[in-house]
Design an enzyme around this catalytic site. Sequence first.
Site, PDB file in Angstrom:
ATOM      1  N   GLU A   1       0.723  -1.386  -0.036  1.00  0.00           N
ATOM      2  CA  GLU A   1       0.133  -0.032  -0.063  1.00  0.00           C
ATOM      3  C   GLU A   1       0.847   1.371  -0.035  1.00  0.00           C
ATOM      4  O   GLU A   1       1.824   1.319   0.787  1.00  0.00           O
ATOM      5  CB  GLU A   1      -0.861   0.081   1.133  1.00  0.00           C
ATOM      6  CG  GLU A   1      -1.916   1.121   1.103  1.00  0.00           C
ATOM      7  CD  GLU A   1      -2.998   0.892   2.430  1.00  0.00           C
ATOM      8  OE1 GLU A   1      -3.159   0.035   2.919  1.00  0.00           O
ATOM      9  OE2 GLU A   1      -3.576   2.184   2.687  1.00  0.00           O
TER      10      GLU A   1
ATOM     11  N   LYS B   1      -7.261  -0.415  11.774  1.00  0.00           N
ATOM     12  CA  LYS B   1      -6.587  -0.923  10.472  1.00  0.00           C
ATOM     13  C   LYS B   1      -5.296  -0.062  10.125  1.00  0.00           C
ATOM     14  O   LYS B   1      -4.342  -0.422   9.681  1.00  0.00           O
ATOM     15  CB  LYS B   1      -7.445  -0.772   9.510  1.00  0.00           C
ATOM     16  CG  LYS B   1      -7.220  -1.610   7.946  1.00  0.00           C
ATOM     17  CD  LYS B   1      -6.445  -0.310   7.300  1.00  0.00           C
ATOM     18  CE  LYS B   1      -6.125  -1.220   5.799  1.00  0.00           C
ATOM     19  NZ  LYS B   1      -5.434  -0.416   4.747  1.00  0.00           N
TER      20      LYS B   1
ATOM     21  N   ASP C   1       3.886 -14.005  11.971  1.00  0.00           N
ATOM     22  CA  ASP C   1       2.693 -14.688  11.743  1.00  0.00           C
ATOM     23  C   ASP C   1       1.854 -13.529  11.747  1.00  0.00           C
ATOM     24  O   ASP C   1       1.264 -13.166  12.914  1.00  0.00           O
ATOM     25  CB  ASP C   1       2.384 -15.726  12.415  1.00  0.00           C
ATOM     26  CG  ASP C   1       1.034 -16.447  12.173  1.00  0.00           C
ATOM     27  OD1 ASP C   1       0.239 -15.569  11.386  1.00  0.00           O
ATOM     28  OD2 ASP C   1       0.669 -17.576  12.485  1.00  0.00           O
TER      29      ASP C   1
ATOM     30  N   HIS D   1      -2.435  11.225  -0.457  1.00  0.00           N
ATOM     31  CA  HIS D   1      -2.498   9.765  -0.876  1.00  0.00           C
ATOM     32  C   HIS D   1      -2.384   9.802  -2.683  1.00  0.00           C
ATOM     33  O   HIS D   1      -1.819   8.860  -3.200  1.00  0.00           O
ATOM     34  CB  HIS D   1      -3.743   8.992  -0.334  1.00  0.00           C
ATOM     35  CG  HIS D   1      -3.802   7.637  -0.803  1.00  0.00           C
ATOM     36  ND1 HIS D   1      -3.041   6.665  -0.173  1.00  0.00           N
ATOM     37  CD2 HIS D   1      -4.090   6.882  -1.747  1.00  0.00           C
ATOM     38  CE1 HIS D   1      -3.100   5.502  -0.570  1.00  0.00           C
ATOM     39  NE2 HIS D   1      -4.018   5.348  -1.582  1.00  0.00           N
TER      40      HIS D   1
END
Length: 445
Positions: A85, A269, A285, A383
């Site tokens: 991202e 998130k 992991d 962005h």
Amino acid sequence: MGSGPTSRLSGFYNLSLSERQARLAEAAALEADLLATLAGTAGLGPAQADHMIENAIGVFGLPLGVALNFVVNGREVLVPMAIEEPSVVAGASFMAKLARAGGGFTAQADEPQMIGQMQVLGLTDPEAARGALLREKAEILAEADAVDPVITGLGGGARDLEVRLLSETPIGPMLIVHLIYDTRDAMGANAVNTALERLTPHIERLTGGRVHLRILSNLADRRLARAACRIPAAALAFDKFGGEEVREGVIAAWAFAAADPYRAATHNKGIMNGVDAVVIATGNDWRAVEAGAHAFAARGGRYTSLSRWWAAEDGALHGELEMPMAVGVIGGATRVHPAARACLRLMGVQSARQLAEIIVSVGLAQNLAALRALATEGIQRGHMGLHARQVAIAAGAQGELIERLARRLVDEGTVRIDRAQALLREWGPAPKASTGREKPGLGER
Ligand code: NAD
């Protein structure tokens, strides 16, 4: 600040890819083979992948970047991040620079204690079974300790036994045994699961029941890591936004997440954008860390923010993040994956706790990157430049055309693949060679 190589490599994002590699190798005194592994010209190949999973057919790549400016507990650290991202690496680096103005991040990780669960079914008297287990706790812990002499030799091993009665489940009551186990520098799933399987006959004998599931819990709430930072209000000012205005904006954005699960999911998130990128780069992991994070965020019965932001009397913005962090520097893929090994070396981490402290610091930085953008100019401005490059590539642009097309899409305010394709058709083919420039950006979208 701190010992070791500096994490403050100014102008890094303006360099070409190969110049950045050379600068990094120099700053971190990386050997050629280590640099080749980080650069992706050596490292995990299909033959090795074939030993790692079933039905292997090859390897899957991800961009690897380095977040700059991090100082964690007074130590400079160059942080590798594996992520697809745009904006995340730039966002983390930029916020780490702001945090540097307040002394960097202070972080602390708990002892690496994991919880292994055993589900005991078929009990006629669960209370009596609980009593029997607790009376023989010392013997059970000693048996668990004998399972992994390496871990016990390093000072880890079984720490405690808890017995819980779940009286209302869809199939009636069941007894749950928790084995608390210190896994030292490993994530520890294998060590814990092996110990649980070894204990099964003993537990069945003592309880008279049948042990059904035996598996680690990913809600690693005894293995929390926390990071804090302090950012002087003046350091938050930019463009037309005053420092105090940004500080209050960040706090209001956090308050929204603290009160509303719909917002908290996206807020967390954004934290995981930073956390996962380092977890993946170090061969850990990330599903385990994700599961632990979200379960912990809902521990009070309502899903909420993992972080907290407030203004202190000194006028500075203060932030902290606390979450489970079950990561290792031994075991799993951490030593098997060549790039993971190289990333651990780049950070100079010696223990699982030290790695956990860096990861939560990156999560906190990433959280601030997103909140600062959302609370001021909005997420899209910073962005869009990066997003436009991805759109340009997806439309088929190559080499220098990527930058040119991306810039044009942003200028036009139409960052869409159909427009990109139309422009490409208009322009015709162009020469190759990408510059790979990045701009400081955001952290959550
Ligand atoms: P592992 O078994 O590969 O390595 C750990 C072992 O290394 C220890 O048991 C010990 O014998 C040895 N060791 C040597 N030096 C050590 C040190 N300094 N500290 C600790 N141990 C040391 O790895 P693991 O961490 O037990 O398991 C991790 C793997 O398990 C991950 O790949 C994960 O994906 C997988 N897994 C996860 C889950 C889950 O999250 N629910 C379940 C099953 C498996």
